[in-house]
Design an enzyme around this catalytic site. Sequence first.
Site, PDB file in Angstrom:
ATOM      1  N   CYS A   2      -0.151  16.327  72.239  1.00 24.12           N
ATOM      2  CA  CYS A   2      -1.386  16.954  71.763  1.00 24.12           C
ATOM      3  C   CYS A   2      -1.069  17.615  70.423  1.00 24.12           C
ATOM      4  O   CYS A   2       0.076  17.645  69.995  1.00 24.12           O
ATOM      5  CB  CYS A   2      -1.839  18.035  72.727  1.00 24.12           C
ATOM      6  SG  CYS A   2      -2.038  17.432  74.409  1.00 24.12           S
ATOM      7  N   ARG A  28      -2.713  13.071  66.783  1.00 21.80           N
ATOM      8  CA  ARG A  28      -1.836  13.384  67.920  1.00 21.80           C
ATOM      9  C   ARG A  28      -2.566  13.317  69.258  1.00 21.80           C
ATOM     10  O   ARG A  28      -1.941  13.435  70.321  1.00 21.80           O
ATOM     11  CB  ARG A  28      -1.229  14.779  67.753  1.00 21.80           C
ATOM     12  CG  ARG A  28      -0.363  14.930  66.517  1.00 21.80           C
ATOM     13  CD  ARG A  28       0.125  16.361  66.405  1.00 21.80           C
ATOM     14  NE  ARG A  28       1.011  16.716  67.487  1.00 21.80           N
ATOM     15  CZ  ARG A  28       2.330  16.626  67.451  1.00 21.80           C
ATOM     16  NH1 ARG A  28       2.927  16.205  66.362  1.00 21.80           N
ATOM     17  NH2 ARG A  28       3.061  16.969  68.493  1.00 21.80           N
ATOM     18  N   TRP A  75      -4.412  15.011  74.181  1.00 21.38           N
ATOM     19  CA  TRP A  75      -4.105  13.671  74.684  1.00 21.38           C
ATOM     20  C   TRP A  75      -3.687  13.904  76.127  1.00 21.38           C
ATOM     21  O   TRP A  75      -2.594  14.383  76.395  1.00 21.38           O
ATOM     22  CB  TRP A  75      -2.971  13.053  73.877  1.00 21.38           C
ATOM     23  CG  TRP A  75      -2.653  11.641  74.265  1.00 21.38           C
ATOM     24  CD1 TRP A  75      -1.616  11.204  75.048  1.00 21.38           C
ATOM     25  CD2 TRP A  75      -3.379  10.470  73.878  1.00 21.38           C
ATOM     26  NE1 TRP A  75      -1.658   9.849  75.156  1.00 21.38           N
ATOM     27  CE2 TRP A  75      -2.724   9.361  74.458  1.00 21.38           C
ATOM     28  CE3 TRP A  75      -4.517  10.250  73.107  1.00 21.38           C
ATOM     29  CZ2 TRP A  75      -3.169   8.056  74.281  1.00 21.38           C
ATOM     30  CZ3 TRP A  75      -4.956   8.943  72.939  1.00 21.38           C
ATOM     31  CH2 TRP A  75      -4.287   7.866  73.512  1.00 21.38           C
ATOM     32  N   ASN A 101       1.169  21.944  73.954  1.00 19.80           N
ATOM     33  CA  ASN A 101       1.535  20.540  73.785  1.00 19.80           C
ATOM     34  C   ASN A 101       2.828  20.320  74.549  1.00 19.80           C
ATOM     35  O   ASN A 101       3.831  20.981  74.260  1.00 19.80           O
ATOM     36  CB  ASN A 101       1.740  20.243  72.288  1.00 19.80           C
ATOM     37  CG  ASN A 101       2.472  18.931  72.054  1.00 19.80           C
ATOM     38  OD1 ASN A 101       2.293  17.985  72.808  1.00 19.80           O
ATOM     39  ND2 ASN A 101       3.289  18.882  71.013  1.00 19.80           N
ATOM     40  N   GLY A 102       2.797  19.424  75.547  1.00 20.14           N
ATOM     41  CA  GLY A 102       4.011  19.168  76.321  1.00 20.14           C
ATOM     42  C   GLY A 102       3.665  18.921  77.773  1.00 20.14           C
ATOM     43  O   GLY A 102       2.496  18.753  78.130  1.00 20.14           O
ATOM     44  N   GLU A 479      10.866  -9.672  72.617  1.00 18.36           N
ATOM     45  CA  GLU A 479      10.229  -8.549  71.920  1.00 18.36           C
ATOM     46  C   GLU A 479      10.662  -8.507  70.444  1.00 18.36           C
ATOM     47  O   GLU A 479       9.860  -8.205  69.567  1.00 18.36           O
ATOM     48  CB  GLU A 479      10.552  -7.235  72.657  1.00 18.36           C
ATOM     49  CG  GLU A 479       9.930  -5.986  72.067  1.00 18.36           C
ATOM     50  CD  GLU A 479       8.406  -6.006  71.940  1.00 18.36           C
ATOM     51  OE1 GLU A 479       7.756  -6.925  72.440  1.00 18.36           O
ATOM     52  OE2 GLU A 479       7.866  -5.091  71.288  1.00 18.36           O
ATOM     53  N   LYS A 483       7.942  -8.659  67.427  1.00 13.75           N
ATOM     54  CA  LYS A 483       7.833  -7.611  66.394  1.00 13.75           C
ATOM     55  C   LYS A 483       8.006  -8.208  65.008  1.00 13.75           C
ATOM     56  O   LYS A 483       7.255  -7.916  64.094  1.00 13.75           O
ATOM     57  CB  LYS A 483       8.905  -6.531  66.585  1.00 13.75           C
ATOM     58  CG  LYS A 483       8.706  -5.489  67.659  1.00 13.75           C
ATOM     59  CD  LYS A 483       7.561  -4.562  67.490  1.00 13.75           C
ATOM     60  CE  LYS A 483       6.341  -5.101  68.149  1.00 13.75           C
ATOM     61  NZ  LYS A 483       5.993  -4.711  69.445  1.00 13.75           N
ATOM     62  N   GLU A 486       5.067 -10.640  64.000  1.00 11.38           N
ATOM     63  CA  GLU A 486       3.734 -10.064  63.749  1.00 11.38           C
ATOM     64  C   GLU A 486       3.712  -9.182  62.495  1.00 11.38           C
ATOM     65  O   GLU A 486       2.667  -8.989  61.894  1.00 11.38           O
ATOM     66  CB  GLU A 486       3.222  -9.282  64.960  1.00 11.38           C
ATOM     67  CG  GLU A 486       3.926  -7.976  65.218  1.00 11.38           C
ATOM     68  CD  GLU A 486       3.347  -7.219  66.413  1.00 11.38           C
ATOM     69  OE1 GLU A 486       2.145  -7.259  66.636  1.00 11.38           O
ATOM     70  OE2 GLU A 486       4.153  -6.560  67.125  1.00 11.38           O
ATOM     71  N   HIS A 502      18.876 -26.953  75.791  1.00 14.99           N
ATOM     72  CA  HIS A 502      17.986 -27.979  76.342  1.00 14.99           C
ATOM     73  C   HIS A 502      16.872 -28.331  75.357  1.00 14.99           C
ATOM     74  O   HIS A 502      15.725 -28.519  75.765  1.00 14.99           O
ATOM     75  CB  HIS A 502      17.394 -27.501  77.671  1.00 14.99           C
ATOM     76  CG  HIS A 502      18.432 -27.264  78.718  1.00 14.99           C
ATOM     77  ND1 HIS A 502      19.107 -28.278  79.357  1.00 14.99           N
ATOM     78  CD2 HIS A 502      18.959 -26.112  79.212  1.00 14.99           C
ATOM     79  CE1 HIS A 502      19.977 -27.768  80.214  1.00 14.99           C
ATOM     80  NE2 HIS A 502      19.913 -26.447  80.140  1.00 14.99           N
ATOM     81  N   LYS A 601      -5.309  -2.977  67.146  1.00 13.29           N
ATOM     82  CA  LYS A 601      -4.511  -2.188  68.083  1.00 13.29           C
ATOM     83  C   LYS A 601      -4.904  -2.499  69.521  1.00 13.29           C
ATOM     84  O   LYS A 601      -4.073  -2.561  70.411  1.00 13.29           O
ATOM     85  CB  LYS A 601      -4.695  -0.688  67.780  1.00 13.29           C
ATOM     86  CG  LYS A 601      -3.807   0.220  68.598  1.00 13.29           C
ATOM     87  CD  LYS A 601      -2.339   0.071  68.224  1.00 13.29           C
ATOM     88  CE  LYS A 601      -1.412   0.786  69.160  1.00 13.29           C
ATOM     89  NZ  LYS A 601      -0.042   0.250  69.102  1.00 13.29           N
TER      90      LYS A 601
HETATM   91  C1  F6R Z   1       2.515  -6.085  69.768  1.00 16.68           C
HETATM   92  C2  F6R Z   1       1.346  -5.481  70.377  1.00 16.68           C
HETATM   93  C3  F6R Z   1       0.473  -6.336  71.229  1.00 16.68           C
HETATM   94  C4  F6R Z   1       0.054  -5.565  72.479  1.00 16.68           C
HETATM   95  C5  F6R Z   1      -0.951  -6.364  73.307  1.00 16.68           C
HETATM   96  C6  F6R Z   1      -1.306  -5.674  74.608  1.00 16.68           C
HETATM   97  O1  F6R Z   1       3.209  -5.169  68.987  1.00 16.68           O
HETATM   98  O2  F6R Z   1       1.100  -4.332  70.193  1.00 16.68           O
HETATM   99  O3  F6R Z   1       1.102  -7.511  71.585  1.00 16.68           O
HETATM  100  O4  F6R Z   1       1.195  -5.292  73.231  1.00 16.68           O
HETATM  101  O5  F6R Z   1      -2.122  -6.585  72.558  1.00 16.68           O
HETATM  102  O6  F6R Z   1      -1.828  -4.396  74.390  1.00 16.68           O
HETATM  103  P1  F6R Z   1      -1.960  -3.341  75.555  1.00 16.68           P
HETATM  104  O7  F6R Z   1      -0.597  -2.930  75.962  1.00 16.68           O
HETATM  105  O8  F6R Z   1      -2.761  -2.235  74.966  1.00 16.68           O
HETATM  106  O9  F6R Z   1      -2.682  -4.032  76.675  1.00 16.68           O
END
Ligand code: F6R
Length: 606
Positions: A2, A28, A75, A101-102, A479, A483, A486, A502, A601
């Site tokens: 928060c 935050r 949050w 916050n915590g 992963e 990363k 993307e 293979h 996002k």
């Molecule tokens: C990659 C990324 C996306 C999300 C995916 C699922 O860095 O952020 O691949 O992981 O869109 O999102 P959530 O976890 O919000 O369902």
Amino acid sequence: MCGITGCVTKQGNVANILYNSLKRLEYRGYDSAGVSTVYQNNLIVKKDAGKIDEIHSRLNFLDLPGNIGIAHTRWATHGAPSQVNAHPHLDCTGKIAVVHNGVLENFLELKQDLEARKHIFKSKTDTEVIPHLIEESLKMGKNFTEAVLEAVRKLRGSYAIAVLYAGEPDKIIVARNESPIVIGLSKEMNLVASDVAAVIEYTNKVVFLENGDLAVVTSDNFQIFRIDSGIPVQRKTTELNWTLEMAAKGGYPHYMLKEIFDQPNVLREALRIQDKYLDLLTEFLDRGREIFLLASGTSHNACIVGSYMFSKLARLTTYPVIASEFIENYGSSIGIDTVILALSQSGETADVLTSLEYARYRAATIIGITNVLGSTLTRIARAYVLQNAGPEIGVAATKTFTSQLMVLALLALRLARKRGKVSQYEIDEFQEELRLVPQLVEKTLELSDEPIKKLSKETARFSSMFFLGRGLSYATALEARLKIMELSYIPCIAYPAGESKHGPISVIEEGYPVFFIAPNDETRKHIIGNIMEMKARGARIYCIGAEGDEEIKQLSDWYLGLPSTHPLLSPIVYVIPFQLLAYYTAVEKGYDPDKPRNLAKSVTVL
Ligand code: F6R
């Protein structure tokens, strides 16, 4: 995570300053907010659920009178976003207000004790115990400062608090353990806040509190004490030359980098998740006949790690499934005995929610792990665990990935205890090692940052890369690929190292970059074989392995050694350099790592 802030001016109203500072902290947390001031020895509070501006348009924060006040943007971690759960929280007399916050670990025992002394609680938050503890000490004849000192000595967990007391209306008291607090000093006023972003508009002279510090802040002075001994201490004043934008990112050039470096603290918060939520999920997982781990993107990679953890530590077979494939592949066979553990940091991903609705219709049990209280996932699930990671602003998931892994590890530990299929020794060892993870991640960040930054100059020129790992490190490879792809838009391949022969090995030619994830676990000897295969075909070998592993270092063209971890926890540590590599490669190529092209996002379309 928060945001808290507070201000005491020499003269003039504080409402406008609090409102501005609060807006700067909205990144935050933004599910509810509140402000409290003292005027004519009375405490006045305005708070509600919603974003700061929505609440302001309903309640008007700017007409709060007084020259001293505190504010909060939330949050949620304990208690849904609502008017009663919004901060500030008050004591029974309505004279003490607290923003926090915590996460408090021992709030339930403190609350029971206070309830036995006839204190009345209004919210479901952990925070509300604090004003009541202070009220108790004031009743015993302590002054404000002594009462806050006495109260915070009883708290276990993380906290940054700001406290206002109508009985001593010239001061704000702040205290911290693990959550940050900064004091901003100016000629006209003094401010307190979770971070510099909230004060930089008014001053660049700041004092950072350390863990275990409490400060009494008036309009023209401040004094800092150690919480345990009550002894006064000096902390140095820093003059920052940060812009507003830099301050919002904690001095980092991008949110993503800030979020990568936030991970040790985020993992500490994940370790504080209450047992009762973890126990509930464990119960459902243990009862299922078939168990699916359902997610998209990075959260799916976390599911792959989870399935290895559950299998190795608890001897529980689970199936990680990409959410958009779930209905087609398994839809017709699921039923009342099916348990689905859905992972979604946003709790709003359409592919996940559609599969869950379908499964719910067929009477499956749905449980979840998410970072957003009040998200659709929390409403669909029979039970859920909140990650406590705070909002993630960078589009690429970083801190929410490692905190998902931490929650999965905590569940694996509980399942192991419940199912009793592995020795007590193994369980105890795992528990011990879990506690060490935040500091291992801290060390990994230190060890990786410079070498990875340097490496990014090379990777930015690559037109393709290969990532290989075995066992849990296969998930790390996936992963790493996601990363880097993307953020830097470089097409990448990830495979289980054993599977690479293979087919995919045919892409290898002289100088082709292959990254290996090679922790010192049971996969090591086979990974050495895979490295040899790739080397023999001319690949350039980049390896992230254990510190001191000279044999693999010798085989590599580039090597980074990381601190050793429990084998089941290695993805939490080994993913860190790849997050940094993705970030620095994108920056090197001139791309914005916070906003990669074509991505959002939260993906709310199918
Ligand atoms: C990659 C990324 C996306 C999300 C995916 C699922 O860095 O952020 O691949 O992981 O869109 O999102 P959530 O976890 O919000 O369902």
